[in-house]
Design an enzyme around this catalytic site. Structure first.
Site, mmCIF file in Angstrom:
data_model
loop_
_atom_site.group_PDB
_atom_site.id
_atom_site.type_symbol
_atom_site.label_atom_id
_atom_site.label_comp_id
_atom_site.label_asym_id
_atom_site.label_seq_id
_atom_site.Cartn_x
_atom_site.Cartn_y
_atom_site.Cartn_z
ATOM 1 N N HIS A 186 -2.087 10.651 6.458
ATOM 2 C CA HIS A 186 -1.853 9.476 7.275
ATOM 3 C C HIS A 186 -1.104 9.852 8.574
ATOM 4 O O HIS A 186 -1.550 9.551 9.625
ATOM 5 C CB HIS A 186 -1.070 8.345 6.592
ATOM 6 C CG HIS A 186 -0.923 7.181 7.521
ATOM 7 N ND1 HIS A 186 -1.852 6.546 8.127
ATOM 8 C CD2 HIS A 186 0.300 6.158 7.774
ATOM 9 C CE1 HIS A 186 -1.297 5.622 8.824
ATOM 10 N NE2 HIS A 186 -0.131 5.244 8.560
ATOM 11 N N HIS A 193 0.846 -1.033 0.043
ATOM 12 C CA HIS A 193 -0.071 0.070 -0.084
ATOM 13 C C HIS A 193 0.949 1.380 0.058
ATOM 14 O O HIS A 193 1.906 1.106 0.217
ATOM 15 C CB HIS A 193 -0.694 0.126 1.216
ATOM 16 C CG HIS A 193 -0.284 0.165 2.598
ATOM 17 N ND1 HIS A 193 0.355 -0.966 3.240
ATOM 18 C CD2 HIS A 193 0.415 1.292 3.287
ATOM 19 C CE1 HIS A 193 1.023 -0.536 4.169
ATOM 20 N NE2 HIS A 193 1.081 0.760 4.432
ATOM 21 N N ASP A 220 1.105 5.263 1.536
ATOM 22 C CA ASP A 220 0.509 6.201 2.401
ATOM 23 C C ASP A 220 0.344 7.808 1.906
ATOM 24 O O ASP A 220 1.264 8.161 1.263
ATOM 25 C CB ASP A 220 1.745 6.431 3.690
ATOM 26 C CG ASP A 220 1.805 5.224 4.526
ATOM 27 O OD1 ASP A 220 0.765 4.189 4.389
ATOM 28 O OD2 ASP A 220 2.554 5.104 5.534
#
Length: 240
Positions: free
Chosen positions: A74, A68, A70
Site C-alpha cells: 500500500h 480492512h 493494509d
C-alpha cells in the site's frame, strides 16, 4: 486420543468459554470512504421477485473499504517489505492484542510514544509479537448517511515517534477505529511508512473497541488478493 487431537479439543472448549466481540463495520452503500478510494456498491443481479431461482448481488469496492488491513504494498514501493496482501503470513494477523484507550486524544491530534508508555505502566506491557489496537472512540461517527458523516472530518492518529516505538517493540499489527492510522491531513504519512516499512500491518475502521479489556485474542482474516494493497476483513476478538 493423540496429542494433536487433545490440543484441538482443549482449544474448542476454551473458545466456547470466551466471549466473541465483532470489531467489524457492516458493508452497506453510503459508508465512509476517503476521497481517493472507491466507494462501496451493492447491485442486485438475481431476485426471487423477478422469478429467478436464487438471489445474489454484485459488490464493488476498493481494497480499503470498511474494516480492512493494509499490506506493505500500500505504501512501500520496493525492498523486502514490498509485498501484497496475498503474501502476508496469516499467523501474524492472529494472536494476543493489547487495546489502548486514547479517547482523551482530540480531533486532529496524535498519540505520542509517551502516551503509550504511560498506558503500559498503568496496565500491561506491550510484548514482542503483539497486536496493538487504539480506541479513539471515533467509530461513534461512522454512518451510512452521506449527508451526516463526521467520520472523515479531522480524525486523530498516531505520531511518528509512537509508530517508531511500536516497531521497536516488534509488534505485528496496529489497528484503530479511525479512517487511517495517520491523523487527518497528514501529508507525509509517517505512521504508514514506519509501520508498513517494518512489516507491521495496519487495520483501520475498527469498531467496538470499547468492549475489549486491555488483553484479548484477535483474529483478522483478509481476502487472498494477488497484487492486492489491502483487503476488507472480518475482525473478531475473544475475551474472558
Amino acid at each position: 486420543m493423540s496429542d494433536s487431537e487433545s490440543t484441538v479439543s482443549e482449544a474448542v472448549q476454551l473458545f466456547a468459554q470466551l466471549e466473541w466481540v465483532d470489531l467489524t463495520h457492516s458493508l452497506e452503500e453510503g459508508i465512509p470512504s476517503v476521497p481517493s478510494h472507491a466507494r462501496y456498491g451493492h447491485t442486485l443481479y438475481q431476485s426471487y421477485d423477478r422469478g429467478d431461482p436464487a438471489c445474489h448481488y454484485r459488490i464493488s469496492m476498493g481494497e480499503h473499504t470498511g474494516t480492512h488491513v493494509d499490506a506493505p504494498l500500500h505504501f512501500i514501493s520496493d525492498g523486502a517489505a514490498h509485498y501484497d496482501i496475498a503474501s502476508v503470513p496469516i499467523h501474524r494477523l492472529v494472536g494476543r492484542a493489547v487495546t489502548i484507550d486514547v479517547t482523551d486524544v482530540g480531533p486532529g491530534e496524535t498519540v505520542s510514544r509517551e502516551h503509550i508508555e504511560e498506558w503500559e505502566a498503568e496496565h500491561v506491557p506491550i510484548e514482542p509479537g503483539d497486536r496493538v489496537l487504539f480506541q479513539f472512540g471515533w467509530d461513534r461517527y461512522w454512518s451510512a448517511d452521506d449527508d451526516a458523516n463526521e467520520f472523515l472530518s479531522d480524525w486523530p492518529g498516531l505520531a511518528a515517534d509512537a509508530a517508531a516505538y511500536l516497531t521497536e517493540s516488534d509488534v505485528r499489527l496496529v489497528g484503530c477505529d479511525t479512517a487511517a492510522i495517520d491523523a487527518a491531513g497528514a501529508e507525509e504519512f509517517p505512521a504508514h511508512y514506519e509501520l508498513l516499512g517494518n512489516e507491521t500491518y495496519i487495520i483501520e475502521n475498527l469498531t467496538n473497541l470499547e468492549k475489549l479489556p486491555p488483553e484479548s485474542l484477535l483474529f483478522t482474516f483478509p481476502l487472498k488478493i494477488e497484487e492486492g494493497s489491502g483487503s476488507p476483513i472480518r475482525a473478531v476478538a475473544l475475551v474472558d
